[in-house]
Design a protein around this motif. Structure first.
Motif, PDB file in Angstrom:
ATOM      1  N   GLU A 161       0.877  -1.514   0.231  1.00  0.00           N
ATOM      2  CA  GLU A 161       0.203  -0.014  -0.106  1.00  0.00           C
ATOM      3  C   GLU A 161       0.630   1.182  -0.080  1.00  0.00           C
ATOM      4  O   GLU A 161       0.159   2.123  -0.057  1.00  0.00           O
ATOM      5  CB  GLU A 161      -0.511   0.058   1.371  1.00  0.00           C
ATOM      6  CG  GLU A 161      -2.177  -1.277   0.649  1.00  0.00           C
ATOM      7  CD  GLU A 161      -2.840  -1.315   2.069  1.00  0.00           C
ATOM      8  OE1 GLU A 161      -2.721  -0.130   3.420  1.00  0.00           O
ATOM      9  OE2 GLU A 161      -3.790  -2.300   2.743  1.00  0.00           O
ATOM     10  N   HIS A 162       2.144   0.950   0.729  1.00  0.00           N
ATOM     11  CA  HIS A 162       2.862   2.218   0.258  1.00  0.00           C
ATOM     12  C   HIS A 162       3.017   2.482  -1.110  1.00  0.00           C
ATOM     13  O   HIS A 162       3.307   2.200  -1.910  1.00  0.00           O
ATOM     14  CB  HIS A 162       4.503   1.818   1.201  1.00  0.00           C
ATOM     15  CG  HIS A 162       5.510   3.024   1.432  1.00  0.00           C
ATOM     16  ND1 HIS A 162       5.855   3.658   0.397  1.00  0.00           N
ATOM     17  CD2 HIS A 162       5.183   3.481   2.455  1.00  0.00           C
ATOM     18  CE1 HIS A 162       6.791   4.308   0.970  1.00  0.00           C
ATOM     19  NE2 HIS A 162       6.284   4.809   2.101  1.00  0.00           N
ATOM     20  N   LYS A 163       3.527   4.026  -1.405  1.00  0.00           N
ATOM     21  CA  LYS A 163       3.435   4.577  -3.054  1.00  0.00           C
ATOM     22  C   LYS A 163       5.162   4.003  -3.442  1.00  0.00           C
ATOM     23  O   LYS A 163       4.465   4.199  -4.822  1.00  0.00           O
ATOM     24  CB  LYS A 163       3.497   5.621  -2.447  1.00  0.00           C
ATOM     25  CG  LYS A 163       1.954   6.410  -2.774  1.00  0.00           C
ATOM     26  CD  LYS A 163       2.114   8.045  -2.734  1.00  0.00           C
ATOM     27  CE  LYS A 163       0.817   8.710  -2.847  1.00  0.00           C
ATOM     28  NZ  LYS A 163      -0.732   7.595  -3.169  1.00  0.00           N
ATOM     29  N   ARG A 164       6.175   3.996  -2.349  1.00  0.00           N
ATOM     30  CA  ARG A 164       7.132   3.251  -3.395  1.00  0.00           C
ATOM     31  C   ARG A 164       7.141   2.264  -3.019  1.00  0.00           C
ATOM     32  O   ARG A 164       8.375   1.251  -4.132  1.00  0.00           O
ATOM     33  CB  ARG A 164       8.100   3.759  -2.698  1.00  0.00           C
ATOM     34  CG  ARG A 164       8.476   5.209  -2.711  1.00  0.00           C
ATOM     35  CD  ARG A 164       9.344   5.841  -1.670  1.00  0.00           C
ATOM     36  NE  ARG A 164       9.321   7.255  -1.626  1.00  0.00           N
ATOM     37  CZ  ARG A 164      10.502   8.442  -2.984  1.00  0.00           C
ATOM     38  NH1 ARG A 164      10.660   7.789  -3.326  1.00  0.00           N
ATOM     39  NH2 ARG A 164      10.061   9.507  -2.190  1.00  0.00           N
ATOM     40  N   LYS A 214       3.571  -3.800  -6.246  1.00  0.00           N
ATOM     41  CA  LYS A 214       2.507  -4.690  -5.863  1.00  0.00           C
ATOM     42  C   LYS A 214       2.904  -6.268  -6.198  1.00  0.00           C
ATOM     43  O   LYS A 214       1.777  -6.353  -4.897  1.00  0.00           O
ATOM     44  CB  LYS A 214       0.920  -3.918  -6.728  1.00  0.00           C
ATOM     45  CG  LYS A 214       0.976  -2.952  -6.572  1.00  0.00           C
ATOM     46  CD  LYS A 214       0.229  -2.283  -5.544  1.00  0.00           C
ATOM     47  CE  LYS A 214      -0.497  -0.821  -5.754  1.00  0.00           C
ATOM     48  NZ  LYS A 214      -0.432  -0.272  -4.440  1.00  0.00           N
ATOM     49  N   THR A 259       7.986   7.607 -12.245  1.00  0.00           N
ATOM     50  CA  THR A 259       8.143   6.483 -10.456  1.00  0.00           C
ATOM     51  C   THR A 259       8.463   7.338  -9.863  1.00  0.00           C
ATOM     52  O   THR A 259       9.601   8.258  -9.411  1.00  0.00           O
ATOM     53  CB  THR A 259       8.664   5.536 -11.280  1.00  0.00           C
ATOM     54  OG1 THR A 259       9.989   5.446 -11.312  1.00  0.00           O
ATOM     55  CG2 THR A 259       8.006   4.751 -12.770  1.00  0.00           C
ATOM     56  N   SER A 311      12.193  -0.582  -3.632  1.00  0.00           N
ATOM     57  CA  SER A 311      11.494  -0.782  -4.296  1.00  0.00           C
ATOM     58  C   SER A 311      12.124  -1.567  -5.398  1.00  0.00           C
ATOM     59  O   SER A 311      12.032  -2.661  -6.690  1.00  0.00           O
ATOM     60  CB  SER A 311      11.281   0.192  -5.461  1.00  0.00           C
ATOM     61  OG  SER A 311      10.457   1.557  -5.217  1.00  0.00           O
ATOM     62  N   THR A 342      -3.545   9.034   6.244  1.00  0.00           N
ATOM     63  CA  THR A 342      -3.714  10.025   4.522  1.00  0.00           C
ATOM     64  C   THR A 342      -4.836  10.652   5.163  1.00  0.00           C
ATOM     65  O   THR A 342      -5.042  12.072   4.472  1.00  0.00           O
ATOM     66  CB  THR A 342      -4.213   9.223   4.382  1.00  0.00           C
ATOM     67  OG1 THR A 342      -5.610   8.216   4.287  1.00  0.00           O
ATOM     68  CG2 THR A 342      -3.366   8.008   4.065  1.00  0.00           C
TER      69      THR A 342
END
Length: 417
Positions: free
Chosen positions: A51-54, A57, A102, A109, A294
């Motif tokens: 769920e972390h943006k960096r 998936k 990105t 990542s 958030t």
């Protein structure tokens, strides 16, 4: 070749594993990691997982190596980079990439690029963006901590002010102004104090607040009156825990005018609102602390936004220029990133340290990837030295250095563990 590292598979799922690294490509570089400092951002990534943006998936299938504040030695250089980098040189890294839109970053990542591993592969985009840097300093930990220091430096540069009637942003803090750091006796706050005292642009007065007297006492012992006088900055440490009206009390230090620059070092509603209340005309609030919620919010005095030109900004990470400045100031001996470090350990303690980071008191936790050592507070070296003479020697070294980690301590650790 094989490497040993800490890999993330998902939320709260960190594993120390040995695994195979592929042969590097012509546009990649193989490095040996020596040190990595643990960042609260890694904790946030670990509890959020994919769920972390960096974080990718597919991290549950293709786990990533954690850790982004790392330094070490260049081992093997792909043909593309042989003119720029040499085997055996030390390196520092700027993990905040901006690659093709990105948010990918070492330590968040990549399957083969992260600080909590004995060896890892630096991908081409890191060099393309100028984010792998040659480091000529003495100690590895200084290069590791250049990353968090660059975040502080970037935040100082990103502050801005205006002249009445002129709609132009003048970048940076107010030189010779009144500055306040709220909830700032932690590692990043102390790093910011060090930079405020020794950077190119300094305030005249700096007020540092916290609610923990032990943390404030450590800050006072590091930044003594003598240090303050040499820098030309008046330092004031305040425990606001018992103050009935903290905002009113803090404004007294400015003669009621309010502060030019206010940094917030914790995502707590009361602290953010306190910052809003103590801003002076054209005051800049820097919301430095990144929340995990958030929907985090707090009240802001919009009357003062309109009529007193107060404003809020924030940054996440520093850029490469900020990192270069951090390394330069460290190499010149002007700043000392060791003010942030309170614990040292080896790789095996990383998962527990990261997942419990908010509960572990003190400042930065410094990891040396090639040693086997439980996470140990610098203040506990003397006690542990009663059973292990190596700790006794480390205690002697740091006592001679105002209780701070130092190059001599790092050298002794790497030679004896």
């Amino acid at each position: 070749m094989k490497t040993k590292g800490v890999r993330m598979y998902g939320k709260n799922d960190l594993r120390v594993e040995e695994f195979e690294l592929p042969e590097i490509k012509d546009d990649e570089i193989l490095v040996e990691n020596i040190s990595d400092s643990v960042c609260m951002s890694t904790y946030k990534a670990a509890i959020l997982g994919k769920e972390h943006k960096r974080v990718p998936k597919d991290v549950d299938i293709n786990p990533i190596i954690i850790g982004h504040e790392f330094s070490g030695n260049i081992v093997k250089v792909g043909s593309k980079w042989k003119e720029q980098f040499k085997e055996g040189e030390k390196f520092a890294i700027q993990p905040a990439l901006n690659y093709k839109g990105t948010m990918w970053s070492p330590g968040y990542s990549y399957m083969y690029c992260g600080g909590d591993a004995t060896y890892n592969i630096i991908p081409n985009e890191v060099m393309e963006l100028g984010c792998l840097l040659n480091y000529k300093g003495e100690a590895y930990y200084e290069a590791s901590l250049a990353e968090p220091m660059s975040c502080i430096i970037g935040a100082f540069h990103a502050c801005y002010h205006t002249t009445m009637g002129v709609y132009k942003h003048n970048m940076g803090i107010v030189e010779g102004g009144n500055m306040a750091f709220l909830a700032a006796a932690g590692p990043m706050g102390l790093g910011a104090v060090d930079y405020a005292l020794h950077g190119e642009r300094k305030p005249r007065k700096l007020v540092i607040t916290d609610v923990d007297e032990d943390r404030l006492n450590r800050a006072r012992n590091i930044f003594t009156d003598n240090v303050s006088k040499k820098s030309g900055v008046e330092l004031i440490f305040v425990n606001i825990k018992e103050k009935d009206n903290p905002s009113e009390y803090l404004r007294l230090f400015t003669g009621g005018k309010g502060f030019d620059d206010v940094f917030v070092f914790t995502p707590v509603k009361q602290v953010v609102e306190q910052a809003s209340n103590i801003l002076g005309r054209d005051g800049c609030m820097n919301f430095f602390a990144g929340p995990t919620d958030t929907k985090f919010s707090g009240e802001l005095n919009y009357y003062n936004v309109h009529y007193a030109s107060v404003h809020v900004m924030g940054t996440t990470g520093g850029n490469t220029d900020d990192l270069v400045e951090s390394l330069r100031l460290t190499e010149e001996g002007r700043i000392n990133p060791a003010v942030m470090i309170t614990h040292v350990g080896g790789m095996s303690c990383v998962p527990e340290t990261v997942l419990n980071l908010p509960k572990i008191p003190g400042g930065k936790k410094l990891i040396y990837t090639h040693i086997n050592m439980e996470l140990t507070a610098i203040d506990d070296f003397k006690r542990k030295g009663e059973k292990d003479l190596r700790f006794a020697k480390l205690a002697e070294i740091v006592v001679e250095n105002r209780g701070l980690w130092c190059p001599e301590a790092e050298k002794y650790l790497l030679e004896n563990w």
